[in-house]
Write a protein that holds these residues in place. Structure first.
Motif, PDB file in Angstrom:
ATOM      1  N   ALA A 171      13.766 -18.408 -33.808  1.00 24.97           N
ATOM      2  CA  ALA A 171      14.229 -17.671 -32.628  1.00 24.97           C
ATOM      3  C   ALA A 171      14.940 -18.600 -31.647  1.00 24.97           C
ATOM      4  O   ALA A 171      15.960 -18.223 -31.053  1.00 24.97           O
ATOM      5  N   ALA A 172      14.431 -19.814 -31.483  1.00 17.54           N
ATOM      6  CA  ALA A 172      15.051 -20.766 -30.554  1.00 17.54           C
ATOM      7  C   ALA A 172      16.439 -21.181 -31.043  1.00 17.54           C
ATOM      8  O   ALA A 172      17.381 -21.275 -30.247  1.00 17.54           O
ATOM      9  N   LEU A 173      16.592 -21.412 -32.336  1.00 22.75           N
ATOM     10  CA  LEU A 173      17.908 -21.759 -32.863  1.00 22.75           C
ATOM     11  C   LEU A 173      18.881 -20.591 -32.710  1.00 22.75           C
ATOM     12  O   LEU A 173      20.042 -20.787 -32.324  1.00 22.75           O
ATOM     13  N   CYS A 174      18.413 -19.395 -33.007  1.00 26.36           N
ATOM     14  CA  CYS A 174      19.268 -18.210 -32.831  1.00 26.36           C
ATOM     15  C   CYS A 174      19.634 -18.006 -31.361  1.00 26.36           C
ATOM     16  O   CYS A 174      20.774 -17.643 -31.043  1.00 26.36           O
ATOM     17  N   ALA A 175      18.695 -18.269 -30.466  1.00 23.94           N
ATOM     18  CA  ALA A 175      18.969 -18.133 -29.029  1.00 23.94           C
ATOM     19  C   ALA A 175      20.014 -19.142 -28.575  1.00 23.94           C
ATOM     20  O   ALA A 175      20.896 -18.813 -27.762  1.00 23.94           O
ATOM     21  N   SER A 176      19.951 -20.367 -29.104  1.00 22.16           N
ATOM     22  CA  SER A 176      20.960 -21.360 -28.716  1.00 22.16           C
ATOM     23  C   SER A 176      22.333 -20.943 -29.237  1.00 22.16           C
ATOM     24  O   SER A 176      23.344 -21.134 -28.555  1.00 22.16           O
ATOM     25  N   ALA A 177      22.372 -20.355 -30.427  1.00 24.69           N
ATOM     26  CA  ALA A 177      23.644 -19.867 -30.967  1.00 24.69           C
ATOM     27  C   ALA A 177      24.202 -18.737 -30.112  1.00 24.69           C
ATOM     28  O   ALA A 177      25.394 -18.718 -29.772  1.00 24.69           O
ATOM     29  N   LEU A 178      23.338 -17.813 -29.754  1.00 23.43           N
ATOM     30  CA  LEU A 178      23.757 -16.682 -28.919  1.00 23.43           C
ATOM     31  C   LEU A 178      24.227 -17.161 -27.545  1.00 23.43           C
ATOM     32  O   LEU A 178      25.244 -16.689 -27.024  1.00 23.43           O
ATOM     33  N   ALA A 179      23.508 -18.114 -26.975  1.00 28.66           N
ATOM     34  CA  ALA A 179      23.903 -18.643 -25.662  1.00 28.66           C
ATOM     35  C   ALA A 179      25.295 -19.264 -25.728  1.00 28.66           C
ATOM     36  O   ALA A 179      26.123 -19.054 -24.833  1.00 28.66           O
ATOM     37  N   ALA A 180      25.568 -20.015 -26.792  1.00 25.57           N
ATOM     38  CA  ALA A 180      26.899 -20.612 -26.943  1.00 25.57           C
ATOM     39  C   ALA A 180      27.961 -19.537 -27.107  1.00 25.57           C
ATOM     40  O   ALA A 180      29.035 -19.612 -26.497  1.00 25.57           O
ATOM     41  N   ALA A 181      27.651 -18.519 -27.919  1.00 24.63           N
ATOM     42  CA  ALA A 181      28.619 -17.446 -28.175  1.00 24.63           C
ATOM     43  C   ALA A 181      28.928 -16.629 -26.926  1.00 24.63           C
ATOM     44  O   ALA A 181      30.010 -16.066 -26.803  1.00 24.63           O
ATOM     45  N   VAL A 182      27.998 -16.598 -25.992  1.00 24.22           N
ATOM     46  CA  VAL A 182      28.223 -15.877 -24.733  1.00 24.22           C
ATOM     47  C   VAL A 182      28.866 -16.802 -23.700  1.00 24.22           C
ATOM     48  O   VAL A 182      29.861 -16.450 -23.063  1.00 24.22           O
ATOM     49  N   LEU A 183      28.290 -17.990 -23.522  1.00 21.75           N
ATOM     50  CA  LEU A 183      28.727 -18.875 -22.436  1.00 21.75           C
ATOM     51  C   LEU A 183      30.094 -19.520 -22.665  1.00 21.75           C
ATOM     52  O   LEU A 183      30.875 -19.648 -21.722  1.00 21.75           O
ATOM     53  N   ALA A 184      30.388 -19.939 -23.894  1.00 24.00           N
ATOM     54  CA  ALA A 184      31.666 -20.617 -24.134  1.00 24.00           C
ATOM     55  C   ALA A 184      32.855 -19.716 -23.814  1.00 24.00           C
ATOM     56  O   ALA A 184      33.735 -20.120 -23.046  1.00 24.00           O
ATOM     57  N   PRO A 185      32.911 -18.498 -24.339  1.00 28.73           N
ATOM     58  CA  PRO A 185      34.053 -17.640 -23.983  1.00 28.73           C
ATOM     59  C   PRO A 185      34.030 -17.195 -22.516  1.00 28.73           C
ATOM     60  O   PRO A 185      35.070 -17.099 -21.872  1.00 28.73           O
ATOM     61  N   LEU A 186      32.819 -16.940 -22.002  1.00 30.41           N
ATOM     62  CA  LEU A 186      32.687 -16.461 -20.626  1.00 30.41           C
ATOM     63  C   LEU A 186      33.192 -17.490 -19.627  1.00 30.41           C
ATOM     64  O   LEU A 186      33.836 -17.148 -18.634  1.00 30.41           O
ATOM     65  N   THR A 187      32.917 -18.764 -19.892  1.00 27.59           N
ATOM     66  CA  THR A 187      33.314 -19.832 -18.973  1.00 27.59           C
ATOM     67  C   THR A 187      34.598 -20.542 -19.396  1.00 27.59           C
ATOM     68  O   THR A 187      35.063 -21.435 -18.691  1.00 27.59           O
ATOM     69  N   VAL A 245      22.517 -19.320 -38.546  1.00 26.16           N
ATOM     70  CA  VAL A 245      22.109 -19.256 -39.955  1.00 26.16           C
ATOM     71  C   VAL A 245      20.864 -20.107 -40.183  1.00 26.16           C
ATOM     72  O   VAL A 245      19.912 -19.675 -40.853  1.00 26.16           O
ATOM     73  N   VAL A 246      20.854 -21.306 -39.624  1.00 27.43           N
ATOM     74  CA  VAL A 246      19.677 -22.172 -39.763  1.00 27.43           C
ATOM     75  C   VAL A 246      18.464 -21.504 -39.115  1.00 27.43           C
ATOM     76  O   VAL A 246      17.364 -21.524 -39.671  1.00 27.43           O
ATOM     77  N   GLY A 247      18.662 -20.900 -37.965  1.00 35.40           N
ATOM     78  CA  GLY A 247      17.565 -20.195 -37.311  1.00 35.40           C
ATOM     79  C   GLY A 247      17.026 -19.068 -38.174  1.00 35.40           C
ATOM     80  O   GLY A 247      15.813 -18.927 -38.352  1.00 35.40           O
ATOM     81  N   ILE A 248      17.927 -18.294 -38.753  1.00 34.43           N
ATOM     82  CA  ILE A 248      17.509 -17.181 -39.607  1.00 34.43           C
ATOM     83  C   ILE A 248      16.723 -17.683 -40.815  1.00 34.43           C
ATOM     84  O   ILE A 248      15.755 -17.061 -41.239  1.00 34.43           O
ATOM     85  N   HIS A 249      17.089 -18.839 -41.340  1.00 27.10           N
ATOM     86  CA  HIS A 249      16.403 -19.340 -42.541  1.00 27.10           C
ATOM     87  C   HIS A 249      14.945 -19.710 -42.261  1.00 27.10           C
ATOM     88  O   HIS A 249      14.132 -19.776 -43.176  1.00 27.10           O
ATOM     89  N   PHE A 250      14.601 -19.914 -40.995  1.00 25.43           N
ATOM     90  CA  PHE A 250      13.203 -20.231 -40.666  1.00 25.43           C
ATOM     91  C   PHE A 250      12.276 -19.020 -40.799  1.00 25.43           C
ATOM     92  O   PHE A 250      11.074 -19.192 -40.991  1.00 25.43           O
ATOM     93  N   PHE A 251      12.801 -17.814 -40.703  1.00 24.98           N
ATOM     94  CA  PHE A 251      11.944 -16.630 -40.775  1.00 24.98           C
ATOM     95  C   PHE A 251      11.288 -16.474 -42.149  1.00 24.98           C
ATOM     96  O   PHE A 251      10.069 -16.291 -42.225  1.00 24.98           O
ATOM     97  N   PRO A 252      12.029 -16.558 -43.257  1.00 27.03           N
ATOM     98  CA  PRO A 252      11.325 -16.507 -44.548  1.00 27.03           C
ATOM     99  C   PRO A 252      10.451 -17.746 -44.784  1.00 27.03           C
ATOM    100  O   PRO A 252       9.416 -17.659 -45.447  1.00 27.03           O
ATOM    101  N   LEU A 253      10.836 -18.881 -44.214  1.00 29.62           N
ATOM    102  CA  LEU A 253      10.009 -20.087 -44.380  1.00 29.62           C
ATOM    103  C   LEU A 253       8.670 -19.940 -43.677  1.00 29.62           C
ATOM    104  O   LEU A 253       7.663 -20.501 -44.124  1.00 29.62           O
ATOM    105  N   ALA A 254       8.643 -19.181 -42.589  1.00 39.66           N
ATOM    106  CA  ALA A 254       7.388 -18.985 -41.852  1.00 39.66           C
ATOM    107  C   ALA A 254       6.332 -18.357 -42.746  1.00 39.66           C
ATOM    108  O   ALA A 254       5.181 -18.798 -42.768  1.00 39.66           O
ATOM    109  N   SER A 255       6.720 -17.334 -43.488  1.00 35.67           N
ATOM    110  CA  SER A 255       5.731 -16.708 -44.375  1.00 35.67           C
ATOM    111  C   SER A 255       5.526 -17.526 -45.642  1.00 35.67           C
ATOM    112  O   SER A 255       4.407 -17.606 -46.152  1.00 35.67           O
TER     113      SER A 255
END
Length: 193
Positions: A148-164, A126-136
């Motif tokens: 994008a980096a915040l969203c990527a860290s969220a996605l990495a956690a959502a994939v890696l935590a359950p996977l491992t 959510v914090v990552g998404i809020h940066f997109f309107p702030l950019a403009s």
């Protein structure tokens, strides 16, 4: 208040915007660092968090110095008017309110479905998404990378935590990933060309 990514001289308003942005990023970077260390052994967590405190203080001090130096910067024809500042302020408030409402709703849903461990990852998204309107809104294209980096860290956690099957990844990945993204944004904002 608008920060531009052009090679023109840095205006007073831009320097103030950069200084404010760096201070805010440093503060929230430390918050994400605190999230990252929660599942570390206590001694190691204290050392890493202390390093985060030093980094955040350094960026905040550099931001304050940049802000003080803004008084000596030239004004330009593109300085924001009072009406423009108000309009930007209202839009910024709307983005932040939407962010906090989304965080609250998502946290409630995750707690009620027994997935509270995933809250840090979803908050980072959510914090990552809020940066997109702030950019403009602020004219800082680099905020797209921050988001994008915040969203990527969220996605990495959502994939890696359950996977491992490693619950600590729900906090460490978005915590350290988000802190790194915000600290990198501080470096970008504090550059003076």
């Amino acid at each position: 208040m608008t920060i531009t990514d052009t090679n023109s001289p840095i205006s007073r308003a831009e320097l103030r915007g950069r200084a404010t942005g760096a201070g805010v990023m440093a503060f929230f970077g430390l918050g994400w660092m605190a999230c990252g260390v929660t599942d570390m052994p206590v001694a190691a967590g204290r050392v890493v968090f202390a390093a985060g405190v030093l980094v955040s203080i350094t960026f905040a001090v550099l931001g304050a110095r940049l802000g003080r130096g803004a008084a000596n910067a030239p004004t330009t024809d593109t300085e924001p008017t009072a009406a423009r500042k108000k309009k930007v302020g209202v839009r910024f408030a709307l983005v932040v309110v939407a962010e906090w409402v989304a965080i609250f709703v998502i946290a409630r849903v995750l707690v009620s479905t027994d997935h509270a461990e995933a809250i840090p990852a979803f908050v980072a998204a959510v914090v990552g998404i809020h940066f997109f309107p702030l950019a403009s809104l602020f004219g800082v294209r680099a905020y797209h990378w921050t988001g994008a980096a915040l969203c990527a860290s969220a996605l990495a956690a959502a994939v890696l935590a359950p996977l491992t099957s490693t619950d600590a990844l729900w906090t460490s990945v978005p915590g350290f990933g988000s802190a790194a993204a915000l600290y990198a944004t501080c470096v970008y904002l504090l550059r003076t060309r």
